[in-house]
Scaffold this motif. Structure first.
Motif, PDB file in Angstrom:
ATOM      1  N   THR A   9      24.793  24.947  55.896  1.00  0.00           N
ATOM      2  CA  THR A   9      26.072  24.916  55.174  1.00  0.00           C
ATOM      3  C   THR A   9      27.237  25.341  56.071  1.00  0.00           C
ATOM      4  O   THR A   9      28.378  25.366  55.634  1.00  0.00           O
ATOM      5  CB  THR A   9      26.028  25.857  53.944  1.00  0.00           C
ATOM      6  N   LEU A  11      29.632  25.489  59.839  1.00  0.00           N
ATOM      7  CA  LEU A  11      30.488  24.515  60.550  1.00  0.00           C
ATOM      8  C   LEU A  11      29.638  23.432  61.217  1.00  0.00           C
ATOM      9  O   LEU A  11      29.825  22.235  60.965  1.00  0.00           O
ATOM     10  CB  LEU A  11      31.345  25.259  61.595  1.00  0.00           C
ATOM     11  N   ILE A  12      28.702  23.828  62.067  1.00  0.00           N
ATOM     12  CA  ILE A  12      27.854  22.839  62.754  1.00  0.00           C
ATOM     13  C   ILE A  12      26.790  22.302  61.793  1.00  0.00           C
ATOM     14  O   ILE A  12      26.525  21.098  61.744  1.00  0.00           O
ATOM     15  CB  ILE A  12      27.164  23.469  63.995  1.00  0.00           C
ATOM     16  N   ASN A  37      16.709  32.361  52.792  1.00  0.00           N
ATOM     17  CA  ASN A  37      17.297  33.478  53.529  1.00  0.00           C
ATOM     18  C   ASN A  37      16.343  33.912  54.645  1.00  0.00           C
ATOM     19  O   ASN A  37      15.236  34.367  54.391  1.00  0.00           O
ATOM     20  CB  ASN A  37      17.559  34.641  52.563  1.00  0.00           C
ATOM     21  N   THR A  38      16.799  33.754  55.888  1.00  0.00           N
ATOM     22  CA  THR A  38      15.922  34.052  57.029  1.00  0.00           C
ATOM     23  C   THR A  38      15.740  35.558  57.236  1.00  0.00           C
ATOM     24  O   THR A  38      14.848  35.970  57.964  1.00  0.00           O
ATOM     25  CB  THR A  38      16.504  33.450  58.329  1.00  0.00           C
ATOM     26  N   THR A  58      22.134  29.033  62.414  1.00  0.00           N
ATOM     27  CA  THR A  58      22.671  30.175  61.677  1.00  0.00           C
ATOM     28  C   THR A  58      23.616  30.960  62.577  1.00  0.00           C
ATOM     29  O   THR A  58      23.618  30.813  63.798  1.00  0.00           O
ATOM     30  CB  THR A  58      21.555  31.143  61.228  1.00  0.00           C
ATOM     31  N   LYS A 111      22.188  37.071  71.223  1.00  0.00           N
ATOM     32  CA  LYS A 111      21.791  35.681  71.517  1.00  0.00           C
ATOM     33  C   LYS A 111      20.673  35.672  72.585  1.00  0.00           C
ATOM     34  O   LYS A 111      19.770  34.842  72.534  1.00  0.00           O
ATOM     35  CB  LYS A 111      22.993  34.850  71.995  1.00  0.00           C
ATOM     36  N   PHE A 133      33.426  25.969  70.782  1.00  0.00           N
ATOM     37  CA  PHE A 133      33.955  24.883  69.956  1.00  0.00           C
ATOM     38  C   PHE A 133      35.495  24.961  69.958  1.00  0.00           C
ATOM     39  O   PHE A 133      36.057  26.060  69.918  1.00  0.00           O
ATOM     40  CB  PHE A 133      33.483  24.994  68.505  1.00  0.00           C
TER      41      PHE A 133
HETATM   42  N1  LIG Z   1      31.602  29.466  68.032  1.00  0.00           N
HETATM   43  C1  LIG Z   1      31.318  28.839  69.154  1.00  0.00           C
HETATM   44  O1  LIG Z   1      32.231  28.408  69.900  1.00  0.00           O
HETATM   45  C2  LIG Z   1      29.879  28.635  69.552  1.00  0.00           C
HETATM   46  C3  LIG Z   1      29.584  28.050  70.788  1.00  0.00           C
HETATM   47  C4  LIG Z   1      28.254  27.774  71.119  1.00  0.00           C
HETATM   48  C5  LIG Z   1      27.228  28.128  70.216  1.00  0.00           C
HETATM   49  N2  LIG Z   1      27.550  28.736  69.028  1.00  0.00           N
HETATM   50  C6  LIG Z   1      26.443  29.058  68.087  1.00  0.00           C
HETATM   51  O2  LIG Z   1      26.425  28.079  67.059  1.00  0.00           O
HETATM   52  C7  LIG Z   1      25.735  28.605  65.931  1.00  0.00           C
HETATM   53  C8  LIG Z   1      26.373  28.089  64.641  1.00  0.00           C
HETATM   54  O3  LIG Z   1      27.737  28.452  64.602  1.00  0.00           O
HETATM   55  P1  LIG Z   1      28.668  28.028  63.370  1.00  0.00           P
HETATM   56  O4  LIG Z   1      30.073  28.319  63.803  1.00  0.00           O
HETATM   57  O5  LIG Z   1      28.316  26.669  62.881  1.00  0.00           O
HETATM   58  O6  LIG Z   1      28.243  29.111  62.288  1.00  0.00           O
HETATM   59  P2  LIG Z   1      28.820  29.305  60.789  1.00  0.00           P
HETATM   60  O7  LIG Z   1      29.819  28.256  60.447  1.00  0.00           O
HETATM   61  O8  LIG Z   1      29.217  30.749  60.688  1.00  0.00           O
HETATM   62  O9  LIG Z   1      27.532  29.047  59.888  1.00  0.00           O
HETATM   63  C9  LIG Z   1      26.481  29.965  59.878  1.00  0.00           C
HETATM   64  C10 LIG Z   1      25.418  29.470  58.911  1.00  0.00           C
HETATM   65  O10 LIG Z   1      24.350  30.437  58.889  1.00  0.00           O
HETATM   66  C11 LIG Z   1      24.019  30.675  57.542  1.00  0.00           C
HETATM   67  N3  LIG Z   1      23.378  31.983  57.367  1.00  0.00           N
HETATM   68  C12 LIG Z   1      23.945  33.203  57.484  1.00  0.00           C
HETATM   69  N4  LIG Z   1      23.025  34.151  57.161  1.00  0.00           N
HETATM   70  C13 LIG Z   1      21.876  33.487  56.846  1.00  0.00           C
HETATM   71  C14 LIG Z   1      20.599  33.900  56.419  1.00  0.00           C
HETATM   72  N5  LIG Z   1      20.283  35.208  56.262  1.00  0.00           N
HETATM   73  N6  LIG Z   1      19.661  32.953  56.134  1.00  0.00           N
HETATM   74  C15 LIG Z   1      19.951  31.643  56.294  1.00  0.00           C
HETATM   75  N7  LIG Z   1      21.148  31.182  56.700  1.00  0.00           N
HETATM   76  C16 LIG Z   1      22.105  32.096  56.974  1.00  0.00           C
HETATM   77  C17 LIG Z   1      25.344  30.575  56.806  1.00  0.00           C
HETATM   78  O11 LIG Z   1      25.149  30.447  55.415  1.00  0.00           O
HETATM   79  P3  LIG Z   1      26.271  31.067  54.387  1.00  0.00           P
HETATM   80  O12 LIG Z   1      27.547  30.375  54.734  1.00  0.00           O
HETATM   81  O13 LIG Z   1      25.729  30.724  53.046  1.00  0.00           O
HETATM   82  O14 LIG Z   1      26.310  32.523  54.675  1.00  0.00           O
HETATM   83  C18 LIG Z   1      25.902  29.309  57.451  1.00  0.00           C
HETATM   84  O15 LIG Z   1      25.291  28.172  56.875  1.00  0.00           O
HETATM   85  C19 LIG Z   1      25.727  30.130  66.134  1.00  0.00           C
HETATM   86  O16 LIG Z   1      24.407  30.581  66.384  1.00  0.00           O
HETATM   87  C20 LIG Z   1      26.602  30.371  67.348  1.00  0.00           C
HETATM   88  O17 LIG Z   1      26.143  31.449  68.143  1.00  0.00           O
HETATM   89  C21 LIG Z   1      28.832  28.980  68.691  1.00  0.00           C
END
Ligand SMILES: NC(=O)c1ccc[n+]([C@@H]2O[C@H](COP(=O)([O-])OP(=O)(O)OC[C@H]3O[C@@H](n4cnc5c(N)ncnc54)[C@H](OP(=O)(O)O)[C@@H]3O)[C@@H](O)[C@H]2O)c1
Length: 254
Positions: A9, A11-12, A37-38, A58, A111, A133
């Motif tokens: 759910t 961003l990615i 829930n992980t 996540t 990480k 991103f």
């Molecule tokens: N930001 C950057 O520029 C960047 C760059 C490279 C890699 N990354 C990596 O990309 C990944 C994804 O980033 P994102 O920005 O897409 O993240 P995000 O939008 O914050 O989404 C995180 C997701 O994890 C879920 N989540 C949180 N707690 C959980 C749990 N206990 N059980 C199951 N699901 C859970 C959230 O669900 P809810 O919304 O329901 O809580 C949401 O679906 C991260 O690991 C990050 O380190 C980020």
């Protein structure tokens, strides 16, 4: 193929689920608000039943050092245990380019711990390390405040659109695991301070950005190339200027 997107759910994750479905896969979005829930393990056994692939996109809800470490360790350990029990064929996880070099940062230690658990597990895997991103650039400014100014080192920076991240992860999810890391990045290189300055200007954010070679990035010292991927990286197509002209740039700015 059944592909479970943990964090489906986010961003990615939400983009990834759409792309996998467009390619005819049974993509399931798993997150706390879909009953998975992980951290507690709730719903994991059920959702992973019959899955060929689990993709972990996540993120920790809390980026405090201890909280992020606890999240990524617990979440990754649970996920891999349930995947092994369900006979899931591969684990694909999204991490960050340069993670190994950023251990001075609490978030990046989390990480690193995530990547280590994946490498130690019995489940075949591919770890996708992405650059920052475009959608996250304002977040970098917010985390780099010294007084009322943004301080950033003028190092190389090669960010990419979240949409390109999701496309690359969708392709990698349906190809055999490499049991190692692959890198993805954006099509252009910038200086970190320069691009954050440009992004804030488009948001009409008046904060001044200072090029400060001593400034830290989420608590870690950066060298010239820490944030840029190696020569074998797969590069996204979307240029920064093109992304800026798309509505997504304003939608995710908040
Ligand atoms: N930001 C950057 O520029 C960047 C760059 C490279 C890699 N990354 C990596 O990309 C990944 C994804 O980033 P994102 O920005 O897409 O993240 P995000 O939008 O914050 O989404 C995180 C997701 O994890 C879920 N989540 C949180 N707690 C959980 C749990 N206990 N059980 C199951 N699901 C859970 C959230 O669900 P809810 O919304 O329901 O809580 C949401 O679906 C991260 O690991 C990050 O380190 C980020």
């Amino acid at each position: 193929m059944k592909i479970v997107v943990i964090g489906g759910t986010g961003l990615i994750g939400s983009k990834l689920v759409s792309k996998l479905r467009e390619h005819g896969h049974e993509a399931v979005a798993a997150a706390p608000n879909t009953g998975v829930n992980t951290i507690t393990g709730e719903g994991l056994a059920e959702v992973l039943k019959g899955a060929s692939v689990a993709v972990d996109v996540t993120n920790s809800p809390d980026w405090d050092d201890a909280a992020a470490l606890k999240f990524f360790e617990t979440s990754t350990r649970n996920l891999l245990t349930y995947e092994a029990a369900a006979g899931v064929g591969r684990h694909v996880a999204l991490s960050v380019v340069g993670t190994d070099w950023l251990s001075e940062s609490g978030f990046f230690r989390a990480k690193i711990a995530q990547e280590r658990l994946i490498k130690k597990s019995s489940v075949p895997y591919t770890i996708v390390e992405a650059t920052q991103f475009f959608e996250f650039i304002k977040g970098i400014a917010d985390s780099s405040m010294v007084g009322d100014k943004v301080h950033l080192p003028p190092v190389l920076f090669q960010p990419m659109a979240a949409d390109d991240v999701a496309s690359a992860v969708a392709e990698i999810a349906v190809t055999p695991p490499v049991n190692g890391n692959v890198e993805i990045g954006g099509p252009e290189q910038f200086r970190l301070d320069e691009l954050v300055r440009r992004r804030l200007a488009t948001l009409k954010d008046p904060r001044e950005v200072i090029a400060d070679p001593k400034a830290l990035y989420f608590g870690a010292k950066l060298s010239e190339k820490t944030l840029v991927p190696g020569n074998n990286a797969r590069l996204g197509e979307t240029r920064f200027e093109t992304w800026l002209n798309q509505s997504a740039a304003t939608v995710h700015a908040a």
